[in-house]
Design a protein around this motif. Structure first.
Motif, mmCIF file in Angstrom:
data_model
loop_
_atom_site.group_PDB
_atom_site.id
_atom_site.type_symbol
_atom_site.label_atom_id
_atom_site.label_comp_id
_atom_site.label_asym_id
_atom_site.label_seq_id
_atom_site.Cartn_x
_atom_site.Cartn_y
_atom_site.Cartn_z
ATOM 1 N N LEU A 1 0.830 -1.197 0.000
ATOM 2 C CA LEU A 1 0.000 0.000 0.000
ATOM 3 C C LEU A 1 0.868 1.252 0.000
ATOM 4 O O LEU A 1 1.936 1.271 0.616
ATOM 5 C CB LEU A 1 -0.901 0.016 1.233
ATOM 6 C CG LEU A 1 -2.021 -1.022 1.288
ATOM 7 C CD1 LEU A 1 -2.741 -0.941 2.626
ATOM 8 C CD2 LEU A 1 -3.008 -0.805 0.153
ATOM 9 N N PRO A 2 0.428 2.293 -0.693
ATOM 10 C CA PRO A 2 1.163 3.560 -0.642
ATOM 11 C C PRO A 2 0.840 4.297 0.653
ATOM 12 O O PRO A 2 -0.065 3.924 1.399
ATOM 13 C CB PRO A 2 0.626 4.318 -1.852
ATOM 14 C CG PRO A 2 -0.789 3.835 -1.972
ATOM 15 C CD PRO A 2 -0.761 2.382 -1.553
ATOM 16 N N SER A 3 1.592 5.345 0.899
ATOM 17 C CA SER A 3 1.312 6.212 2.034
ATOM 18 C C SER A 3 1.167 7.644 1.529
ATOM 19 O O SER A 3 2.089 8.166 0.885
ATOM 20 C CB SER A 3 2.443 6.130 3.065
ATOM 21 O OG SER A 3 2.157 6.918 4.184
ATOM 22 N N PRO A 4 0.029 8.275 1.736
ATOM 23 C CA PRO A 4 -1.139 7.783 2.469
ATOM 24 C C PRO A 4 -1.954 6.778 1.636
ATOM 25 O O PRO A 4 -1.869 6.759 0.414
ATOM 26 C CB PRO A 4 -1.939 9.054 2.730
ATOM 27 C CG PRO A 4 -1.594 9.947 1.561
ATOM 28 C CD PRO A 4 -0.154 9.678 1.267
ATOM 29 N N THR A 5 -2.742 5.971 2.328
ATOM 30 C CA THR A 5 -3.600 4.992 1.667
ATOM 31 C C THR A 5 -4.761 5.702 0.966
ATOM 32 O O THR A 5 -5.340 6.635 1.524
ATOM 33 C CB THR A 5 -4.164 4.007 2.709
ATOM 34 O OG1 THR A 5 -3.079 3.394 3.399
ATOM 35 C CG2 THR A 5 -5.007 2.926 2.046
ATOM 36 N N PRO A 6 -5.109 5.288 -0.257
ATOM 37 C CA PRO A 6 -6.246 5.924 -0.957
ATOM 38 C C PRO A 6 -7.537 5.819 -0.145
ATOM 39 O O PRO A 6 -7.730 4.877 0.623
ATOM 40 C CB PRO A 6 -6.345 5.122 -2.259
ATOM 41 C CG PRO A 6 -5.006 4.494 -2.445
ATOM 42 C CD PRO A 6 -4.467 4.234 -1.070
ATOM 43 N N ASP A 7 -8.419 6.793 -0.330
ATOM 44 C CA ASP A 7 -9.702 6.767 0.379
ATOM 45 C C ASP A 7 -10.575 5.611 -0.088
ATOM 46 O O ASP A 7 -11.369 5.072 0.688
ATOM 47 C CB ASP A 7 -10.448 8.084 0.163
ATOM 48 C CG ASP A 7 -9.759 9.261 0.843
ATOM 49 O OD1 ASP A 7 -9.063 9.024 1.850
ATOM 50 O OD2 ASP A 7 -9.904 10.404 0.365
ATOM 51 N N LYS A 8 -10.449 5.250 -1.389
ATOM 52 C CA LYS A 8 -11.207 4.123 -1.951
ATOM 53 C C LYS A 8 -10.228 3.202 -2.669
ATOM 54 O O LYS A 8 -9.355 3.665 -3.406
ATOM 55 C CB LYS A 8 -12.261 4.615 -2.940
ATOM 56 C CG LYS A 8 -13.357 5.472 -2.327
ATOM 57 C CD LYS A 8 -14.300 5.997 -3.402
ATOM 58 C CE LYS A 8 -15.058 4.890 -4.090
ATOM 59 N NZ LYS A 8 -16.110 5.419 -5.014
ATOM 60 N N LEU A 9 -10.389 1.903 -2.491
ATOM 61 C CA LEU A 9 -9.534 0.953 -3.188
ATOM 62 C C LEU A 9 -10.219 -0.400 -3.261
ATOM 63 O O LEU A 9 -11.260 -0.625 -2.620
ATOM 64 C CB LEU A 9 -8.178 0.823 -2.491
ATOM 65 C CG LEU A 9 -8.173 0.305 -1.055
ATOM 66 C CD1 LEU A 9 -7.338 -0.961 -0.958
ATOM 67 C CD2 LEU A 9 -7.625 1.351 -0.112
ATOM 68 N N MET A 10 -9.633 -1.302 -4.043
ATOM 69 C CA MET A 10 -10.197 -2.634 -4.199
ATOM 70 C C MET A 10 -9.088 -3.669 -4.132
ATOM 71 O O MET A 10 -7.984 -3.449 -4.631
ATOM 72 C CB MET A 10 -10.949 -2.765 -5.533
ATOM 73 C CG MET A 10 -11.619 -4.125 -5.719
ATOM 74 S SD MET A 10 -12.829 -4.156 -7.081
ATOM 75 C CE MET A 10 -11.752 -4.069 -8.513
#
Length: 372
Positions: free
Chosen positions: A154-163
């Motif tokens: 995961l990237p930082s910051p984590t996306p607000d929406k993901l799958m």
């Protein structure tokens, strides 16, 4: 300050100046213990004390299914609990007198506490090490480790929406990500996560109870479980109906090659660049002829077929070569090709003399010589 105190200060500073740096002290101790090394003695007292290699102790073995276990590993000197959720850990286990290495996704969340690692291993039909781990490894086993690595995280910051899209043992890196987000949810909001996970039968579901508990406790997490023996494999059209806004969700996917290839084609057709894939297997049917591989200055050779990688061949005759992920991702295994030709199992590309090749995904096309 009194004269006596000043004199004491000079004595202490002089003594401190004579204390060698840790590296120097270690070299001095190695001279005293020659021809053995200090590590050879310290490991008798405590097996995890070593400055030459990272070691770990299996502190627990948890049965996840008939053919899968989770190992909790306490790392020794030099380890760090800091890694990115979704990365993998290189593990060496002594099998029939030889250290056998593989990389497994970390299912634990990074922590600043004791720093234990956990990996979940599923026995594969032709997996020498996975079968050994699932059937034989017990608490107290000492293993060798390579530091966590890998680009699937995961990237930082984590996306607000993901799958997440996973299937079978492809759940393991996703589990590390989910546990990390769950742990952080006390300080930051759990993101809007849709997870499409496929299993062959219900008995094959790893972490099923934990996933259901996560769905109950984290409003942002939605699980769609697909039992392929009952419903068949999910396709892009069904995915669109199941997750109507999946075009808006960066996607992390791990599972069988056919599933990943189909996802890749769909994202490419939609001109999207937010699909991140982790592959556990490579296609070994690349039409390579095999041949005799010579490992440079070691003088060792091995006859390989067209499906056995050069890294595996070298290990079979005791050649120590660099490696990391064993999946063609990390570039750790790159060495120069002195003579001959090899084929890359990932894409069928052929490489010739003077090129640098990845030994973990390359097979021989005739006789080959490496520069080592």
């Amino acid at each position: 300050m009194s004269e006596s105190n000043r004199g004491l200060g000079r004595v202490l500073r002089a003594a401190a100046a004579r204390v060698p740096e840790p590296r120097t002290a270690h070299r001095l101790l190695n001279r005293l213990t020659h021809p053995l090394r200090m590590d050879d003695y310290s490991s008798l007292i405590y097996p995890l004390w070593s400055s030459r290699e990272l070691r770990g102790e299996v502190v627990s073995v948890r049965r996840e299914a008939d053919d899968a276990v989770t190992l909790v590993i306490k790392p020794g000197w030099g380890a760090t609990p800091s890694y990115r959720p979704g990365q993998y850990l290189g593990i060496g286990v002594l099998v029939d007198g030889r250290w056998t290495w593989r990389s497994y996704s970390l299912t634990s969340a990074p922590t600043s506490g004791r720093g234990e690692y956990s990996v979940t291993v599923k026995a594969m039909p032709e997996g020498l090490l996975s079968n050994h781990i699932v059937g034989t490894v017990e608490p107290g086993t000492i293993v060798r480790l390579q530091a966590p690595a890998g680009d699937f995280h995961l990237p930082s910051p984590t996306p607000d929406k993901l799958m997440f899209v996973s299937a079978g043992s492809g759940i393991t890196p996703v589990m590390g990500m989910l546990r990390s987000m769950d742990r952080r949810s006390g300080d930051e909001r759990f993101p809007d996560v849709v997870h499409v996970h496929s299993i062959r039968t219900r008995d094959d579901a790893l972490f099923y109870d934990e996933l259901l508990a996560l769905e109950r406790t984290q409003p942002g997490y939605t699980l769609h479980l697909r039992v392929t023996a009952e419903e068949g494999r999910i396709n892009a059209e069904q995915m669109s109906a199941l997750v109507p806004d999946w075009a808006e969700r960066p996607t992390w996917a791990c599972g069988p090659a056919a599933m990943l290839d189909e996802l890749d084609e769909h994202f490419t057709a939609e001109d999207r660049e937010d699909l991140y894939i982790e592959r556990f297997t490579i296609n070994r049917d690349a039409g390579a002829t095999g041949g005799t591989v010579t490992f440079g200055s070691t003088g060792k050779t091995v006859e390989l077929d067209g499906a056995t990688t050069i890294l595996e061949g070298g290990e079979s005759v005791g050649v120590q070569m660099p490696f990391g992920c064993r999946m063609g991702i990390c570039q750790t295994c790159v060495v120069p090709l002195e003579d001959g030709h090899v084929r890359d199992l990932r894409n069928g590309t052929d490489h010739g003399p003077g090129e640098r090749i990845q030994t973990c995904v390359s097979v021989a096309l005739g006789d080959v010589e490496l520069t080592l």
